[in-house]
Design an enzyme around this catalytic site. Structure first.
Site, short mmCIF file in Angstrom:
data_model
loop_
_atom_site.label_atom_id
_atom_site.label_comp_id
_atom_site.label_asym_id
_atom_site.label_seq_id
_atom_site.Cartn_x
_atom_site.Cartn_y
_atom_site.Cartn_z
N ASN A 155 -23.57 63.85 49.54
CA ASN A 155 -24.49 63.91 50.68
C ASN A 155 -25.95 64.08 50.29
OD1 ASN A 155 -23.39 66.50 49.87
ND2 ASN A 155 -24.60 67.41 51.50
N HIS A 205 -20.91 63.20 63.80
CA HIS A 205 -22.38 63.18 63.85
C HIS A 205 -23.02 62.53 62.63
CE1 HIS A 205 -23.56 66.70 61.18
NE2 HIS A 205 -22.25 66.86 61.26
N CYS A 331 -26.72 72.29 55.43
CA CYS A 331 -25.96 73.54 55.53
C CYS A 331 -26.56 74.67 54.71
CB CYS A 331 -24.52 73.29 55.10
SG CYS A 331 -23.66 72.12 56.17
#
Length: 382
Positions: A155, A205, A331
């Site tokens: 990511n 999402h 996060c």
């Protein structure tokens, strides 16, 4: 120039498609609880099962193997914890560049159950060292039960794991294979009837769907106990009344993404290519973190040769100019910690530089990239 509003943080979350918003609004007319046996409940249940069937068909799996969750984090926890509790896993093999929902869960399992955790080495570009993975698997005694947990697309740097090669290795050494596919589902074609992956996770999402919903794929011959207990929803695997509006939003985003996969990928590929051409042209000595091949088409991670003191203010500077990007995983963005992904393979000196992740979507334009490059150039030269 008036303040632009440019969103280049799509790996954190994507905007909702208008079709998804419409579908979610339409679902509000259904009042029944999916677990109720009356006609209102049955109507709601039928919509959820249709969504499950459509998703399963695209992935070439059985609908019973798709479990709706609140997103990728819950799905990763469900799978990892279930594997330890129910499959007798004694060894977990993962990497230091996994998402925090995998890394922190694995560390917790190590403390709670004494599960042995091994971290596969990384190549200089942050890619997983498959030779070391093979060595780790071959060195375990045959009595050990092993789970390999490696994400498909990173990511932060976009590196792509060769799923087929890892799946073959896992089969050879009788290891279970879990892949966090949050960054790839909705963006890459995956046929799970051809690739022997035991568990995957996805989150809506990341492909223009709503926040707060995702799914786990758990191969049907594998039995693990739920993470959340209560009712018998989701075939007893995930208690709690299903959020119909989120599930239909997930389905709509999922189906549109795969119907338009090639066209939308090509559009974003050209945007990313343009970004690379322009930043190399206008910003000297820019470096690209991560692999140069086998990398996601929508993520790019750059390093600017700036005074280390400027690295702490870069996001604020860009935000003041109306540009949204990130230094790493959303996060952990609430802290000033260095990206754990970059820390796993970059030197201390490189970590002190200005490292930024830009991630693109179908809603971005070349004009937005022009403005972004201009602002970055001003930052570097200031």
């Amino acid at each position: 120039m008036s303040l632009q509003k440019i969103y280049l943080d799509n790996a954190s979350t994507t905007p909702l498609r208008s079709e998804v918003i419409k579908k979610i609004k339409e679902s509000f007319q259904y009042a029944g609880n999916p677990s109720s046996t009356h006609s209102f409940g049955r109507a709601t249940k039928a919509i959820i099962e249709k969504a499950r069937k459509n998703i399963a068909k695209e992935l070439a799996v059985s609908p019973a193997e798709i479990i709706f969750t609140s997103g990728g984090t819950e799905a990763n926890n469900m799978i990892l914890r279930g594997a330890i509790r129910n499959l007798g896993i004694t060894q977990i093999v993962t990497s230091l560049i996994e998402h925090p929902s995998v890394l922190h869960t694995v560390q917790s399992l190590e403390n709670e159950y004494g599960t042995m955790v091994s971290y596969v080495k990384l190549m200089p570009d942050g890619s997983v060292d498959l030779y070391h993975l093979k060595k780790l698997l071959s060195d375990f005694p045959s009595k050990e039960k092993i789970l390999v947990s490696l994400m498909h697309i990173n990511n932060e740097i976009g590196n792509i794991l060769p799923l087929e090669e890892v799946a073959v290795l896992c089969q050879k050494y009788n290891a279970y294979f879990h892949s966090d596919m949050v960054q790839s589902i909705g963006h890459f074609q995956v046929n799970l009837s051809e690739i022997k992956i035991d568990f995957i996770t996805a989150s809506a999402h990341k492909f223009y769907g709503p926040k707060g919903v995702g799914f786990a794929f758990i191969r049907k011959d594998i039995n693990i106990s739920p993470l959340i207990f209560g009712g018998e929803q989701e075939r007893g695997m995930r208690a709690g009344t299903e959020p119909l509006h989120n599930i239909v939003g997930l389905e709509q985003a999922f189906m549109i993404s795969y119907q338009n996969l090639d066209k939308e990928r090509e559009y974003i590929v050209q945007l990313k290519k343009y970004f690379v051409e322009e930043i190399v042209k206008y910003i000297p000595n820019v470096v690209f973190n991560g692999a140069t091949e086998d990398v996601s088409y929508n993520i790019i991670n750059i390093r600017l040769q700036t005074d280390p003191q400027k690295a702490d203010i870069v996001l604020l500077y860009l935000d003041m100019k109306g540009i949204a990007c990130s230094k790493g995983s959303a996060c952990q963005s609430g802290s000033n910690q260095v990206s754990h992904v970059l820390k796993a393979f970059l030197s201390e000196n490189h970590l002190k530089m200005t490292n930024l992740r830009f991630s693109f979507s179908i809603f971005n334009t070349k004009e937005e990239i022009d403005y972004t490059i201009q602002v970055l150039k001003e930052f570097v030269e200031s």
